[in-house]
Every structure is written in C-alpha cells, then in structure tokens.
Design a protein around this motif. Sequence first.
Motif, PDB file in Angstrom:
ATOM      1  N   ILE A  87      18.216   3.785   1.286  1.00 50.35           N
ATOM      2  CA  ILE A  87      17.234   2.588   0.975  1.00 50.35           C
ATOM      3  C   ILE A  87      16.724   2.103   2.211  1.00 50.35           C
ATOM      4  N   ALA A  88      17.580   2.085   3.286  1.00 51.58           N
ATOM      5  CA  ALA A  88      16.720   1.617   4.640  1.00 51.58           C
ATOM      6  C   ALA A  88      15.858   2.478   4.958  1.00 51.58           C
ATOM      7  N   GLU A  89      15.827   3.800   4.877  1.00 51.76           N
ATOM      8  CA  GLU A  89      14.825   4.534   5.383  1.00 51.76           C
ATOM      9  C   GLU A  89      13.549   4.478   4.361  1.00 51.76           C
ATOM     10  N   ARG A  90      13.878   4.087   2.974  1.00 51.84           N
ATOM     11  CA  ARG A  90      12.600   3.705   2.182  1.00 51.84           C
ATOM     12  C   ARG A  90      12.131   2.596   2.573  1.00 51.84           C
ATOM     13  N   ILE A  91      12.540   1.518   3.076  1.00 55.55           N
ATOM     14  CA  ILE A  91      12.136   0.417   3.615  1.00 55.55           C
ATOM     15  C   ILE A  91      11.418   0.536   4.717  1.00 55.55           C
ATOM     16  N   LEU A  92      12.007   1.325   5.859  1.00 53.02           N
ATOM     17  CA  LEU A  92      11.077   1.512   6.940  1.00 53.02           C
ATOM     18  C   LEU A  92       9.877   2.253   6.678  1.00 53.02           C
ATOM     19  N   ARG A  93       9.825   3.263   5.688  1.00 55.01           N
ATOM     20  CA  ARG A  93       8.666   3.831   5.442  1.00 55.01           C
ATOM     21  C   ARG A  93       7.342   3.045   4.834  1.00 55.01           C
ATOM     22  N   ASP A  94       8.096   2.113   3.852  1.00 57.06           N
ATOM     23  CA  ASP A  94       7.256   0.990   3.261  1.00 57.06           C
ATOM     24  C   ASP A  94       6.700   0.068   4.233  1.00 57.06           C
ATOM     25  N   ALA A  95       7.698   0.051   5.376  1.00 55.42           N
ATOM     26  CA  ALA A  95       6.996  -0.979   6.196  1.00 55.42           C
ATOM     27  C   ALA A  95       5.780  -0.234   7.124  1.00 55.42           C
ATOM     28  N   GLU A  96       6.032   0.836   7.470  1.00 59.48           N
ATOM     29  CA  GLU A  96       5.043   1.841   8.114  1.00 59.48           C
ATOM     30  C   GLU A  96       3.806   1.960   7.205  1.00 59.48           C
ATOM     31  N   ILE A 139       2.602  -0.407   5.132  1.00 54.68           N
ATOM     32  CA  ILE A 139       1.962  -1.701   5.171  1.00 54.68           C
ATOM     33  C   ILE A 139       1.118  -1.563   6.452  1.00 54.68           C
ATOM     34  N   ARG A 140       1.704  -1.255   7.618  1.00 54.15           N
ATOM     35  CA  ARG A 140       0.757  -1.211   8.794  1.00 54.15           C
ATOM     36  C   ARG A 140      -0.277  -0.212   8.850  1.00 54.15           C
ATOM     37  N   THR A 141      -0.142   0.940   7.894  1.00 54.46           N
ATOM     38  CA  THR A 141      -1.120   2.080   7.785  1.00 54.46           C
ATOM     39  C   THR A 141      -2.297   1.428   7.085  1.00 54.46           C
ATOM     40  N   ILE A 142      -2.040   0.942   5.811  1.00 54.31           N
ATOM     41  CA  ILE A 142      -2.838   0.171   5.070  1.00 54.31           C
ATOM     42  C   ILE A 142      -3.746  -0.782   5.567  1.00 54.31           C
ATOM     43  N   ALA A 143      -3.248  -1.431   6.615  1.00 55.62           N
ATOM     44  CA  ALA A 143      -4.115  -2.508   7.403  1.00 55.62           C
ATOM     45  C   ALA A 143      -4.910  -1.713   8.289  1.00 55.62           C
ATOM     46  N   GLU A 197      -6.116   1.256   8.121  1.00 54.73           N
ATOM     47  CA  GLU A 197      -7.041   2.034   7.221  1.00 54.73           C
ATOM     48  C   GLU A 197      -8.576   1.073   6.943  1.00 54.73           C
ATOM     49  N   TYR A 198      -8.225  -0.288   6.912  1.00 52.16           N
ATOM     50  CA  TYR A 198      -9.224  -1.160   6.325  1.00 52.16           C
ATOM     51  C   TYR A 198      -9.792  -1.971   7.610  1.00 52.16           C
ATOM     52  N   ALA A 199      -8.781  -1.979   8.569  1.00 50.78           N
ATOM     53  CA  ALA A 199      -9.367  -2.641   9.909  1.00 50.78           C
ATOM     54  C   ALA A 199     -10.130  -1.465  11.045  1.00 50.78           C
ATOM     55  N   SER A 200      -9.657  -0.230  11.044  1.00 50.52           N
ATOM     56  CA  SER A 200     -10.415   0.802  11.824  1.00 50.52           C
ATOM     57  C   SER A 200     -10.229   1.996  10.980  1.00 50.52           C
ATOM     58  N   PRO A 201     -11.032   2.250  10.161  1.00 50.12           N
ATOM     59  CA  PRO A 201     -10.990   3.385   9.166  1.00 50.12           C
ATOM     60  C   PRO A 201     -11.346   4.774   9.892  1.00 50.12           C
ATOM     61  N   ASP A 202     -11.994   4.868  11.121  1.00 48.67           N
ATOM     62  CA  ASP A 202     -12.185   6.135  11.867  1.00 48.67           C
ATOM     63  C   ASP A 202     -11.478   5.997  12.919  1.00 48.67           C
ATOM     64  N   LYS A 203     -10.289   5.231  13.087  1.00 46.76           N
ATOM     65  CA  LYS A 203      -9.295   5.510  14.440  1.00 46.76           C
ATOM     66  C   LYS A 203      -8.154   5.682  13.851  1.00 46.76           C
ATOM     67  N   GLY A 204      -7.325   6.270  14.365  1.00 49.60           N
ATOM     68  CA  GLY A 204      -5.714   6.487  14.099  1.00 49.60           C
ATOM     69  C   GLY A 204      -5.250   7.802  14.745  1.00 49.60           C
ATOM     70  N   LEU A 205      -4.092   8.097  14.220  1.00 47.31           N
ATOM     71  CA  LEU A 205      -3.475   9.227  15.013  1.00 47.31           C
ATOM     72  C   LEU A 205      -3.094  10.425  13.592  1.00 47.31           C
ATOM     73  N   THR A 211       4.146   8.988   1.418  1.00 42.67           N
ATOM     74  CA  THR A 211       3.145   8.782   2.107  1.00 42.67           C
ATOM     75  C   THR A 211       1.861   7.883   1.693  1.00 42.67           C
ATOM     76  N   PHE A 212       1.281   7.015   2.570  1.00 41.30           N
ATOM     77  CA  PHE A 212      -0.006   6.332   2.026  1.00 41.30           C
ATOM     78  C   PHE A 212      -1.388   7.130   2.919  1.00 41.30           C
ATOM     79  N   PHE A 213      -1.966   7.648   2.138  1.00 40.27           N
ATOM     80  CA  PHE A 213      -3.003   8.426   2.814  1.00 40.27           C
ATOM     81  C   PHE A 213      -4.042   7.857   3.197  1.00 40.27           C
ATOM     82  N   ARG A 214      -4.531   8.197   4.705  1.00 38.82           N
ATOM     83  CA  ARG A 214      -5.665   7.393   5.042  1.00 38.82           C
ATOM     84  C   ARG A 214      -6.881   8.289   4.660  1.00 38.82           C
ATOM     85  N   GLU A 215      -7.979   7.827   4.766  1.00 36.42           N
ATOM     86  CA  GLU A 215      -9.223   8.807   4.387  1.00 36.42           C
ATOM     87  C   GLU A 215      -9.336   9.998   5.203  1.00 36.42           C
ATOM     88  N   TYR A 216      -8.890  10.059   6.757  1.00 37.88           N
ATOM     89  CA  TYR A 216      -9.071  11.198   7.265  1.00 37.88           C
ATOM     90  C   TYR A 216      -8.046  12.288   7.107  1.00 37.88           C
TER      91      TYR A 216
END
Length: 324
Positions: free
Chosen positions: A69-78, A80-84, A86-94, A278-283
Amino acid sequence: MKLQQLKYLSEVRKNGLNVSATAEHLYTSQPGISKQIRLLEDELGVQVFNRSGKHLTGVTPPGEQILEIAERILRDAENIRTIAKEYASPDKGLLRIATTHTQARYALPDIIKPFKEKYPGVGLQMHQGSPKQIAQFAVNGEVDFAIATEQMHRFNNLVMLPCYKWNRSIVVPKGHPLLEIGEITMESLAHFPLITYVFGFTGRSKLDKAFARKKLEPQVVFAATDADVIKTYVRLGLGVGIIASMAFDENMDSDLVAIDASHLFEPNATNLGFHRNTFFREYMFQFIELFAPHLSRELILEAQNCRDEDAVNKLFSDIELPIH
C-alpha cells in the motif's frame, strides 16, 4: 504517518534491507531513517521489518501488506506531481527509459532523434541492464518505460505492449565455410563453435529451444550481452556469431557477412513495459507512437485498464506486428 516514512520503508526494501545503503542513496543519515521507521512502527503497533540486533533480516507478513500500500501511495503522490507538471509545463519534463544494449544501440537512435526535435525541453535518461533488471526498474518507479525482449512478463505490475518482431542473422567472416552451404540447417550450424547472447538476453531462450527441438547441443564457446562484442570475437575467428538482424550494420560491419536465419529460429517480439499505475504525459504517448506506430493513445489506455496479462494479450491478438 508521513510520506517520508513510507518512502523510507520502500527504499529500504529496494536496497536489500541495508539501511546504510539506503541512507547513502537518499543522501541522509542512517540513524534518521532507522528512527523514522521505528516511529511509524510504534504508530501502527506492528513491526514492518524483522530484526536481528540492529540489522533488518526480513519483511514481516503485515509489513508486506503495508509496503504494498505504501508503494501505491508513493506512486499516486508522484502521479499528482506529474499531472501538475503536464498542465504547468507540457513541453518540459524527463523521460526515463531502461533497455538492453541491442535496443539502445540499434533500435532507439532513430526514435530518439525525432523525439528530441519535437520535445527539446524533455530530458532523456537511459539505463541499461538485463531484461529482469530493467523490468524491476519500471516496477520500482525508477524508469517510465522498460524495453526488452525477455522475462519482463514475470512482473504482475507491468503492462506489456508488443512493439515489433525481429529475426536473427548468422554472422561470419568473409570466406567462411558456411558461405559455401546452399541453405544452412540446424544440423550444419551445430558443427561450428557459436558466439551469441547470454541466457536471458535478446531472445537467447528461443535459440536454445530451436536446437533442443532438433535434439542438438549447440557449441556455444562465448556468450555476451552486447552484439558488438559478439561481432568482435567473430572477427577474431573464435566462432560463428548469431545476433539480432538489426545489430548488423552493412557499413560498419563490411568485413563480415550476415546470413538470414529466419528459417531456423522463431522471431522474437520486443515489448515496452510500464507500471500499471503510470500517469501518461503527452510526450510519453508521442514516444511510444514513434517507437511502435500501431500503439495509439486509445490502445495504450485500453491495455492499461486490462485486468491481467491475458486480457492484454487478447487485445493485441489480431494485430500483425512489423518485423525489424
């Protein structure tokens, strides 16, 4: 309960229950990690880890459930950051990719170039390892995509997308006796010392099975994880090379001759794997489409929602994969 405490639990397990190695990896102190784990265990009223003195020796039964469950929570937290992002800087990332040498050297360069032209603000990290290692990277959330041929299907949390099929070639120096044979058979090949991939890499299991079906024992005198290393030792006269056909370059390997071996060995399929949550970003969608054009956004998301590997396989059962 804090996210940091859950991260410590997860990282300790990833580092083989070695708290010192975990502290070094996280750039923090060993006593600090031990204290936070103890505080969490006191709060929960159960031990997550078994101990012998100051050393962690295993994960307790409730600890296994807590870690899941902890690893699921950590992935969900990540996510959330990824979603943010995607909307704040859709063409930037890793974009983090784990793959084998053959894919990194021969399959991906033609994909990376147009991808970087389209997304110059997206950094790329490439990790190499065995199929088992790179699958574990994806399960642990250390990479976004794992690309390989073998063994990744053993991980339940990975969604596997079939990308393309590939065949093998026999590689020999010019003037080699095999070039005098009309059509090479398994029997004729078994007479020569062979140089090929180590077991667990680049379809080696199917090669061994092909010989076994003919009740033949291949004379593998040298095995490597790297097609370039295999070709080097073919040049030295150590034996006959068997490599992925994509790993032969007519210009760079002009001193060698490649013989198509698709009539001897079944083709292998290269897969792209990602964690089910996984939450997919456009890139990320764009990268997959460049690598495997038949994998549309809709098909990727449908595969992600499949309940198990059998359902994913059924989804792709009618798709004819391209051959590289």
